[in-house]
Structures are given as C-alpha cells and as structure tokens.
Design an enzyme around this catalytic site. Structure first.
Site, PDB file in Angstrom:
ATOM      1  N   CYS A  75     -52.602   4.858   4.021  1.00 37.68           N
ATOM      2  CA  CYS A  75     -51.319   4.783   2.950  1.00 37.68           C
ATOM      3  C   CYS A  75     -50.821   3.674   3.803  1.00 37.68           C
ATOM      4  O   CYS A  75     -49.442   3.278   3.669  1.00 37.68           O
ATOM      5  CB  CYS A  75     -50.644   5.813   2.652  1.00 37.68           C
ATOM      6  SG  CYS A  75     -51.845   6.549   0.759  1.00 37.68           S
ATOM      7  N   HIS A  90     -43.736   2.528   0.228  1.00 37.23           N
ATOM      8  CA  HIS A  90     -44.493   3.212  -0.186  1.00 37.23           C
ATOM      9  C   HIS A  90     -44.517   4.188  -1.482  1.00 37.23           C
ATOM     10  O   HIS A  90     -43.039   4.565  -1.813  1.00 37.23           O
ATOM     11  CB  HIS A  90     -45.472   3.295   0.843  1.00 37.23           C
ATOM     12  CG  HIS A  90     -46.648   4.278   0.611  1.00 37.23           C
ATOM     13  ND1 HIS A  90     -47.198   3.537  -0.191  1.00 37.23           N
ATOM     14  CD2 HIS A  90     -47.061   5.983   0.764  1.00 37.23           C
ATOM     15  CE1 HIS A  90     -48.700   4.809  -0.577  1.00 37.23           C
ATOM     16  NE2 HIS A  90     -48.330   5.761   0.193  1.00 37.23           N
ATOM     17  N   ASN A 102     -49.783   6.032  -6.908  1.00 42.00           N
ATOM     18  CA  ASN A 102     -50.263   5.456  -5.373  1.00 42.00           C
ATOM     19  C   ASN A 102     -51.594   4.496  -5.322  1.00 42.00           C
ATOM     20  O   ASN A 102     -52.331   5.535  -4.857  1.00 42.00           O
ATOM     21  CB  ASN A 102     -50.081   6.401  -4.835  1.00 42.00           C
ATOM     22  CG  ASN A 102     -50.069   6.640  -2.599  1.00 42.00           C
ATOM     23  OD1 ASN A 102     -50.232   5.811  -2.148  1.00 42.00           O
ATOM     24  ND2 ASN A 102     -50.250   7.815  -1.843  1.00 42.00           N
TER      25      ASN A 102
HETATM   26  O1  UT7 Z   1     -49.035   8.394   0.299  1.00 39.66           O
HETATM   27  C1  UT7 Z   1     -49.390   9.151   0.827  1.00 39.66           C
HETATM   28  C2  UT7 Z   1     -48.407  10.078   1.251  1.00 39.66           C
HETATM   29  N1  UT7 Z   1     -48.635  11.226  -0.012  1.00 39.66           N
HETATM   30  C3  UT7 Z   1     -47.819  12.122  -0.519  1.00 39.66           C
HETATM   31  O2  UT7 Z   1     -46.240  11.694   0.226  1.00 39.66           O
HETATM   32  C4  UT7 Z   1     -48.357  12.906  -1.048  1.00 39.66           C
HETATM   33  C5  UT7 Z   1     -46.613  14.249  -1.109  1.00 39.66           C
HETATM   34  N2  UT7 Z   1     -46.669  15.316  -1.523  1.00 39.66           N
HETATM   35  C6  UT7 Z   1     -46.158  15.290  -3.371  1.00 39.66           C
HETATM   36  O3  UT7 Z   1     -46.570  14.212  -3.916  1.00 39.66           O
HETATM   37  C7  UT7 Z   1     -46.419  17.030  -3.515  1.00 39.66           C
HETATM   38  O4  UT7 Z   1     -46.281  17.563  -3.011  1.00 39.66           O
HETATM   39  C8  UT7 Z   1     -47.688  17.109  -4.906  1.00 39.66           C
HETATM   40  C9  UT7 Z   1     -47.068  16.013  -6.095  1.00 39.66           C
HETATM   41  C10 UT7 Z   1     -48.846  16.920  -4.466  1.00 39.66           C
HETATM   42  C11 UT7 Z   1     -46.928  17.707  -5.084  1.00 39.66           C
HETATM   43  O5  UT7 Z   1     -46.492  18.314  -6.061  1.00 39.66           O
HETATM   44  P1  UT7 Z   1     -45.518  19.573  -5.768  1.00 39.66           P
HETATM   45  O6  UT7 Z   1     -44.159  20.090  -5.914  1.00 39.66           O
HETATM   46  O7  UT7 Z   1     -45.246  19.819  -4.087  1.00 39.66           O
HETATM   47  O8  UT7 Z   1     -45.782  20.376  -6.456  1.00 39.66           O
HETATM   48  P2  UT7 Z   1     -47.435  22.015  -5.174  1.00 39.66           P
HETATM   49  O9  UT7 Z   1     -48.155  20.959  -4.669  1.00 39.66           O
HETATM   50  O10 UT7 Z   1     -46.440  22.936  -4.498  1.00 39.66           O
HETATM   51  O11 UT7 Z   1     -47.392  23.610  -6.587  1.00 39.66           O
HETATM   52  C12 UT7 Z   1     -47.388  23.359  -7.395  1.00 39.66           C
HETATM   53  C13 UT7 Z   1     -48.067  23.751  -8.441  1.00 39.66           C
HETATM   54  C14 UT7 Z   1     -49.301  24.750  -8.473  1.00 39.66           C
HETATM   55  O12 UT7 Z   1     -49.153  25.689  -8.718  1.00 39.66           O
HETATM   56  P3  UT7 Z   1     -48.776  27.515  -8.386  1.00 39.66           P
HETATM   57  O13 UT7 Z   1     -49.394  27.993  -6.733  1.00 39.66           O
HETATM   58  O14 UT7 Z   1     -47.377  27.301  -8.341  1.00 39.66           O
HETATM   59  O15 UT7 Z   1     -49.003  28.256  -9.308  1.00 39.66           O
HETATM   60  C15 UT7 Z   1     -49.900  23.789  -8.351  1.00 39.66           C
HETATM   61  O16 UT7 Z   1     -51.425  24.757  -8.080  1.00 39.66           O
HETATM   62  O17 UT7 Z   1     -48.250  22.597  -8.950  1.00 39.66           O
HETATM   63  C16 UT7 Z   1     -49.831  23.219  -9.684  1.00 39.66           C
HETATM   64  N3  UT7 Z   1     -50.527  22.120  -9.740  1.00 39.66           N
HETATM   65  C17 UT7 Z   1     -50.362  21.475 -11.283  1.00 39.66           C
HETATM   66  N4  UT7 Z   1     -49.979  21.553 -11.632  1.00 39.66           N
HETATM   67  C18 UT7 Z   1     -50.417  20.792 -12.978  1.00 39.66           C
HETATM   68  C19 UT7 Z   1     -50.996  21.331  -8.754  1.00 39.66           C
HETATM   69  N5  UT7 Z   1     -50.633  20.078  -9.547  1.00 39.66           N
HETATM   70  C20 UT7 Z   1     -51.290  19.973 -10.551  1.00 39.66           C
HETATM   71  C21 UT7 Z   1     -51.327  18.916 -11.754  1.00 39.66           C
HETATM   72  N6  UT7 Z   1     -51.109  19.627 -13.092  1.00 39.66           N
HETATM   73  N7  UT7 Z   1     -51.880  18.114 -11.718  1.00 39.66           N
END
Ligand code: UT7
Length: 321
Positions: free
Chosen positions: A114, A248, A278
C-alpha cells in the site's frame, strides 16, 4: 537553481463493476453498518476478468498523458507500484510501456504494497534530480480482488481495484513548485502483520492476503503521524503551511487521526475510501486525479501524501503543485 520534479499530469481508471456493502452482506457474515462505521467504506470497484494491473495501469497512464498534453515518446521512465502484477516477470511497467507504444526509455516495478506509490514517487524524484530522466510516469495499479480470501470478512470488505497515474517532469524554475521532500521507512520485524501468504516462489500456499487489522491500525496512526512531522520539519514548515492531505485510503478513522494531528479541517482532506475502498498503491494517485481534475487542489498549493502498508513500509511526500 534547484532541479525539482513537478507534477504535470494525472489520470485514473476504475473497473466498471461496483460492489456495495449491502451486496457483500448478502454473501458474508457482515453488515453495511459495520463496514461503514469501522472503515468509512460504502462500495468498491471490482475488476472484470479482462482487467489487469497492466490494462488498468495503461488506461490511467493514457489519461495522465492526455492531461499533460504529452505523447508516450516524451516519457523517459515508467515506474509501476503493484503487488498484483500480471506476471512474475516481465515487470508490469514494461508491459505498460508496450501498451503505450513506447519504444524508448525504461520501466520497472516497485513492490511496497500500500505504500508503493509513495516509494515509486520518491524513486521517480531521485531519477529526475540525478538527471537520469526528464519525465517519469508513476503508476499505482492493483487488482486486490484476486488476492483476497473472500471468506475472510476481516479483510475482503476492505479492498477494491483500480489504477492511478501521475507524470513528473523536471523543472529548473525557482518558483518553489514540485516535490520538496520524501521520507521512506520499513520495518521487516513487522512483516507478519500484513502479508500475502505465498506467491510464485511458494505455490503450495494460498496466495491470499492476511492481516492483523488492529495492530496495523495502531502502527498506521503512530507511524504516519511521525512521518508527517518528519517531512514538515525537514523543510522548516509547520502544519499551518499544509493546504491538502492526500492520504493512502485504508480507513477513514486512520485518515481522520492524521488530519487531526495536522489540524486540517475535513474539507482539506481528499477522501475516496468511501467509494473506492482501499486500492493499495492506486489510492493516492486516484485521489490526486479526482481532486486536481475537479479543481479542489490548485496550482501553488502544498500537498502532503502519506501511506503505510505491508512490510511494514511507510512514507511521506511533500509537494507543491
Ligand atoms: O492499507 C494497508 C493498511 N491497512 C490498514 O491500515 C487497515 C488497518 N486496520 C483497520 O482498518 C481496522 O483494524 C479494521 C477495519 C480492519 C478492523 O476494525 P477494528 O475496529 O480494528 O475491528 P477488529 O478487528 O478489532 O474487530 C472487531 C470485531 C471482531 O469481533 P469480536 O472479536 O469483537 O467479536 C471481528 O470479528 O468485528 C468483527 N469483524 C467484523 N464484523 C462484521 C471483523 N470484520 C468484520 C466484518 N463485519 N466485516
């Protein structure tokens, strides 16, 4: 007199098919609400079978050439940032060179996920400043839909396909326009936070993108904020001097945190993540293309571009349009 790389052309290409969050939620355990509130994304463009890094990159490049009023033969070098090349080799850059009908110059690819566009822009600037090239075409082109695990809701909802291109041209003028400074970083200790599991060298693996989202998020906010500070202080500028943040486009929450650090209001930040998701190395040039063509970013304004991606890799480019 300082020799600088000035941006003279922009172009973009997005595949025709738009996939909404609602469509994804009909196939996956997710919801429009979760995706929108956690990422800012509402939809993304997904490549048709005939769309490739080469075809999309060549289309974006043709638009950048036309914007600049240049012919392909005016270009000395093509740099393509991509993690999804058509072939292991030859480079996507030489394939695009052929598509554009260029019979001179040289091209090569840059692999920094990225952050690829920021790395490619830095390399192009170095080629220009060292007199190895007068005009460089810099392209980010990605078909992440082909490396996503469509059963992993934690990653597949985040990405889209597309290509963006810019043309940098050498300028000897003293008007302060052009790339002012570039800053690159990587930390291979963090390589397992965001990676593609397998490739041609490891065909037994899945070849799909894997990410520890929460960790990447934390590193992104921290590293992008300090990278932006580093760029400003190296030019003896302050955040008040910045007219535009063109980041980005990974997650609206990361973008908002960096904008807050720069004290930039929302209308000074170029956002495409809502409609493109993204697009990895294509996201910054696509955002530049949109905001320059619609007249938001104007000649003489100071733009800061920043990105973080797999590696981890990250960096910043400061440019006066
Ligand atoms: O371009 C390269 C760089 N990439 C990035 O910068 C991405 C960086 N990371 C992020 O943008 C965020 O961490 C995400 C969008 C990927 C995730 O958001 P988050 O607020 O960090 O969520 P999380 O990974 O902590 O997940 C929270 C909850 C989890 O459930 P539990 O364990 O709390 O029950 C996940 O299983 O959300 C759940 N979850 C979803 N729920 C519905 C993860 N993906 C999804 C989904 N739909 N698509």
């Amino acid at each position: 007199m300082a020799r600088r790389s000035r941006l003279v052309g922009v172009g973009g290409f997005l595949p025709e098919r738009i996939v909404t969050n609602v469509e994804l939620a009909s196939k996956l355990d997710t919801s429009d609400e979760w995706i929108r509130t956690r990422t800012g994304i509402t939809c993304r463009h997904i490549a048709a079978p005939h769309d490739t890094a080469t075809s999309m990159g060549a289309a974006a490049a043709a638009r950048a050439l036309s914007y600049a009023g240049l012919k392909a033969s005016d270009i000395d070098a093509i740099l393509v940032a991509t993690a999804t090349p058509d072939q292991a080799f030859p480079a996507t850059a030489v394939r695009i060179q052929a598509e554009l009908g260029m019979t001179s110059g040289f091209g090569y690819d840059i692999s920094s996920a990225c952050s690829g566009f920021v790395f490619a822009l830095t390399t192009a600037d170095s080629l220009i400043r060292s007199h190895q090239a007068q005009r460089v075409l810099v392209i980010g082109s990605e078909v992440y839909s082909r490396i996503l695990d469509w059963s992993d809701r934690g990653t597949c909802v985040l990405f889209g396909d597309g290509a963006g291109a810019v043309i940098l041209s050498a300028s000897e003028s003293n008007d302060g326009r052009g790339i002012l400074t570039t800053h690159l970083h990587s930390d291979g200790q963090l390589r397992d936070l965001l990676y593609v599991d397998g490739a041609v060298g490891q065909p037994e693996k899945s070849g799909k993108l894997r990410m520890s989202g929460r960790d990447v998020f934390r590193h992104a906010v921290e590293k992008l904020s300090s990278s932006v500070d580093e760029a400003l202080s190296s030019c003896h500028l302050t955040r008040e001097n910045i007219d535009w943040l063109v980041p980005h486009q990974a997650n609206i929450r990361i973008i908002e945190r960096v904008a807050k650090k720069l004290s930039l209001p929302a209308d000074r930040v170029v956002i495409t993540v809502d409609r493109h998701a993204n697009t990895s190395a294509a996201s910054i040039p696509l955002a530049l293309d949109e905001a320059i063509r619609d007249g938001r970013i104007r000649e003489g304004e100071l733009i800061i571009m920043e990105a973080l991606g797999g590696g981890l890799t990250w960096g910043t480019v400061l440019m006066r349009l």
